[in-house]
Design an enzyme around this catalytic site. Structure first.
Site, PDB file in Angstrom:
ATOM      1  CG  HIS A  85      -0.448   0.080   2.545  1.00 53.06           C
ATOM      2  ND1 HIS A  85      -0.240   1.277   3.187  1.00 53.06           N
ATOM      3  CD2 HIS A  85      -0.058  -0.894   3.409  1.00 53.06           C
ATOM      4  CE1 HIS A  85       0.213   1.041   4.401  1.00 53.06           C
ATOM      5  NE2 HIS A  85       0.347  -0.261   4.575  1.00 53.06           N
ATOM      6  CG  ASP A 197       2.702   0.773   7.820  1.00 54.07           C
ATOM      7  OD1 ASP A 197       1.981   0.786   8.831  1.00 54.07           O
ATOM      8  OD2 ASP A 197       2.386   0.226   6.749  1.00 54.07           O
ATOM      9  CD  GLU A 227      -2.862  -1.452   5.316  1.00 61.69           C
ATOM     10  OE1 GLU A 227      -2.761  -2.494   5.996  1.00 61.69           O
ATOM     11  OE2 GLU A 227      -2.542  -0.330   5.764  1.00 61.69           O
ATOM     12  CD  GLU A 228      -1.553   2.492   7.557  1.00 61.22           C
ATOM     13  OE1 GLU A 228      -0.361   2.163   7.393  1.00 61.22           O
ATOM     14  OE2 GLU A 228      -2.245   2.092   8.529  1.00 61.22           O
ATOM     15  CG  HIS A 338       1.004   3.253  12.551  1.00 64.77           C
ATOM     16  ND1 HIS A 338      -0.360   3.125  12.629  1.00 64.77           N
ATOM     17  CD2 HIS A 338       1.349   2.672  11.378  1.00 64.77           C
ATOM     18  CE1 HIS A 338      -0.823   2.498  11.557  1.00 64.77           C
ATOM     19  NE2 HIS A 338       0.201   2.220  10.769  1.00 64.77           N
TER      20      HIS A 338
END
Ligand SMILES: [Zn+2]
Length: 370
Positions: A85, A197, A227-228, A338
């Site tokens: 992603h 990420d 995606e998140e 994150h």
């Protein structure tokens, strides 16, 4: 040294080089990490995806959800979807107050503790990046007279662009997107930056396509969106592509740090690519897991097995489509997920590139019937 020769050596993991950090395609990794793109606003990342997949595949298209899919045509009816992603966690501007301070809507899972006193980049509707200070509205110690202040909540933060309200209102609009303002840096034997990420997953996808040899399967390389915020892009592209196998690429927790360890380690930096057995959204197809493990053993690629109690990847968004699709995730171990200090080890990234390249070359030989 030529690319193919370099690729040969890289992939072979000759004993003299195993464990040593190898030169990653740092220019591409830096561009992926430092180019902003939040869920639903991955426009700048799509440009990179179209460029890279344009060179590496036979056909490139962008779907309605904003995922970019490159197709490498094969000769049999095996259809492998790779999903990585392009969206990073971030914010949208939801309000501009009369002093020109910006209020934000979070996108993706944020811990406010990691937002305090960060610098951010606001991308305006005409694409201009504006640097700002992200601050919680709270008293400084000088004025709190020692009274206990609760940890700030995400909606108590604002962005100060250091400009007067009029100028801010001219330049910034509700809906503009905001990401952490960090560059990619080498820290010891690791790379650190925001948006590892899942830009490092996207990086692995492009580099594996570059490194792989002949193949029979048709390969769909999907640089997915959203995606998140719930695996949305992968679900939409997966339903259109009807793959027979899906391999997601994403980071996973490396809790080989204070506060982690032993049964809470999940993965460790430097121990190789992680083959995911399960996470909070999906249990990987056992035969696919065994196939990847067998390749890693055969090719002497450093790997580790992963069980993640919570969280998910694009594999969870595709696995239950069309009556069920064998799915797995290859994970890149990452500390401080994150946060703006996401940290990966280049040998783990290399291991992921090599395992994926080897897998794609022999995906057609597999039988995943249970
Ligand atoms: Zn991710």
């Amino acid at each position: 040294m030529t690319v193919s020769e370099a690729a040969g050596t890289l992939i072979g993991f000759t004993s003299s080089r195993k464990g040593n950090d190898m030169a990653l395609n740092e220019t591409l990794l830096r561009r992926l990490i430092e180019t902003p793109g939040v869920s639903g606003r991955e426009d700048q990342q799509r440009e990179i995806a179209r460029e890279e997949l344009g060179d590496l595949t036979d056909e490139v298209r962008t779907d309605v959800m904003g995922s970019v899919i490159g197709t490498k045509r094969g000769s049999d009816d095996v259809r492998v979807m790779i999903a990585a992603h392009t969206d990073e966690i971030g914010f949208l501007v939801k309000y501009i107050d009369d002093k020109g301070f910006l209020r934000l809507q979070t996108l993706g899972g944020h811990d406010p503790a990691n937002m305090v006193s960060q610098r951010v980049l606001v991308t305006t509707s005409d694409g201009e990046p504006l640097r700002g200070a992200l601050q919680p509205s709270r008293k400084p110690p000088h004025l709190s007279h020692g009274e206990e202040q609760k940890p700030p909540k995400a909606d108590e933060f604002y962005v100060d662009l250091g400009m007067d309200a009029e100028t801010v209102k001219e330049k910034v609009h509700v809906g503009d997107y905001v990401v952490m303002d960090r560059t990619l840096e080498k820290v010891g034997e690791t790379y650190v930056g925001k948006a590892m990420d899942d830009r490092v997953g996207v990086f692995v996808m492009y580099e594996a396509l570059r490194a792989m040899g002949d193949h029979q399967a048709t390969i769909f390389a999907a640089a997915t969106s959203q995606e998140e915020v719930g695996l949305r892009g992968a679900e939409a592209s997966g339903s259109a592509l009807k793959p027979t196998v899906v391999v997601a690429l994403d980071v996973t927790l490396a809790m080989d740090v204070p506060g982690g360890g032993n049964e809470n380690t999940i993965t460790e930096l430097g121990k190789g690519v992680a083959i995911k057995i399960m996470d909070g959204y999906s249990i990987s197809h056992p035969k696919l897991v065994d196939h990847l493990r067998a390749i890693a053993e055969r090719e002497d690629i450093p790997y580790q097995m992963e069980i993640l109690p919570a969280g998910g990847t694009d594999a969870g968004g595709v696995q239950r489509l069309h009556g069920g699709i064998p799915a797995v995730t290859l994970s890149i171990p990452c500390r401080y997920v994150h946060t703006p200090n996401e940290m990966v080890r280049s040998t783990d990234v290399e291991a992921a590139i090599t395992l994926l390249a080897r897998y794609l070359e022999e995906a057609s030989d597999a039988d995943y019937d249970l």
